[in-house]
Motif scaffolding. Structure first.
Motif: not given
Ligand SMILES: [Zn+2]
Length: 399
Positions: A132-134, A214-216, A235-237
């Motif tokens: 879950l992305e977000g 990731s993203h945080v 997961s994707h960085s």
């Molecule tokens: Zn992303």
């Protein structure tokens, strides 16, 4: 003459043998890609059961060609799907993934546990996992988190670019302005995890759902790593020291993931790998300024516009791509800092408009194995990178 023939034959078999061995190694390894966004295209009406070459980075046949054993599909939405919408939207994406898998029982199976994963590999089917992305899609409700986990969501990226009411994103933490709209607007001033945010992480640990960082934002990263009882996933960085972008990890963060026994999955996006990509892209954008302006007037998201342009000007866009070796440089950097046990692949295919040369789509993943062998990584190390490391943290997170 005879000796020339001998040299020729030797080289022929040597080169051919090498080609065989990287393909065989790739085929034998459990290959896990921790992040793919093709589900968005599915909701837009594309069908990954068809050959979508030229339209997407991924479809069922190309997963096969790329030797992918397990694909973690991103269940994604932006801030427009917050309270009252996010959970429902996530479930719609999961529904479509279930129906594709249901229609292709000979090729795909849903993977919720490490035992399922082993079974999928054994049956030579694509293991279908979900991330879950977000965190905004749980709508501040731990029951929604439980429910999504039950349906097979194995990790949650605590934030996407938008903050939640309980965790700040990298975009918001590094931006002087709070999010323009949506859930993050009030909360962007609050940095890191709130008390509820910490409860989310604790609940994920209990469920065996991997915490994705990731993203945080950095503050959220440090808060989460301090309280998680299980190894985290990124997961994707990529690596900030090689490409200073807010989506990448600084060396002290990389060391913290190593200490936590977590795994950083490298993103294939040219803009996260190559610090010069943005300036090359700017020149390209300038030369198409009027076209870009009219696309923006259609209220398209930046990434949608980038996709459009990549399809319209493939030759020009090709020259913007960095070499594959740069992805390996990021990998080397992490390995030098924290060792071979903490790195993997999180392509972000179908969520990015540009990837390195020789990585046109998910079918090209064997080229990474070839490049790893050429860099001097041995078979055991390569198997860890391709999926072994993910399998370890997946097991370690189980309740
Ligand atoms: Zn992303």
């Amino acid at each position: 003459m005879l000796s020339k023939l001998f040299v020729f034959l030797f080289l022929f078999f040597f080169i051919n043998g090498n080609a065989q061995s990287y393909k065989r190694l790739h085929q034998k390894a459990i290959v896990v890609d921790a992040h793919n966004d093709v589900l968005i295209s599915i909701l837009d009406g594309l069908n990954i059961e068809n050959d979508l070459t030229g339209k997407t980075h991924s479809d069922i046949n190309r997963f096969k060609r790329g030797g992918v054993d397990v694909q973690i599909f991103s269940i994604w939405s932006d801030e427009r799907y917050g309270t009252g919408k996010g959970f429902n939207y996530a479930n719609r994406q999961i529904d479509s993934l279930y129906s594709i898998t249901g229609r292709n029982p000979d090729k795909m199976m849903i993977v919720k546990t490490p035992a399922d994963l082993k079974e999928a590999v054994k049956q030579k089917k694509l293991g279908v996992m979900m991330g879950l992305e977000g965190g905004h899609m749980i709508e501040d409700n731990l029951q929604y988190l439980d429910s999504l986990h039950k349906r097979g969501v194995s990790y949650m990226t605590l934030t996407w670019n938008n903050s939640t009411s309980w965790a700040s994103s990298a975009a918001d933490e590094t931006s002087p302005q709070p999010s323009p709209s949506g859930e993050g607007a009030d909360s962007a001033k609050q940095k890191g995890l709130t008390t509820f945010g910490k409860n989310v992480v604790r609940r994920m640990n209990e469920l065996g759902m991997l915490v994705d960082l990731s993203h945080v934002g950095e503050k959220t990263f440090w808060d989460a790593i301090a309280i998680t009882a299980k190894p985290v996933i990124v997961s994707h960085s990529c690596v900030y020291a090689l490409c200073p972008h807010r989506r990448n990890l600084k060396d002290d963060q990389i060391k913290a993931v190593g200490k936590n026994r977590g795994v950083i999955h490298l993103n294939f996006y040219s803009g996260f790998l190559d610090s010069n990509y943005a300036s090359r892209k700017q020149i390209f954008d300038k030369s198409h300024a009027s076209e870009l302006d009219s696309l923006k007037k259609l209220n398209r998201q930046d990434f949608e516009i980038d996709f459009w342009m990549a399809r319209k000007y493939p030759a020009q866009v090709q020259t913007l791509r960095p070499p594959l070796s740069l992805l390996l440089d990021h990998l080397d950097h992490i390995v030098k800092l924290i060792g071979i046990d903490h790195v993997g692949l999180g392509s972000d295919f179908d969520g990015i408009e540009s990837s390195p040369q020789q990585l046109d789509d998910v079918g090209d993943l064997p080229n990474i194995t070839k490049a790893l062998l050429e860099r001097g990584y041995n078979k055991k190390e390569i198997k860890k990178i391709l999926g072994g490391n993910f399998l370890r943290i997946f097991k370690a997170n189980q309740p």
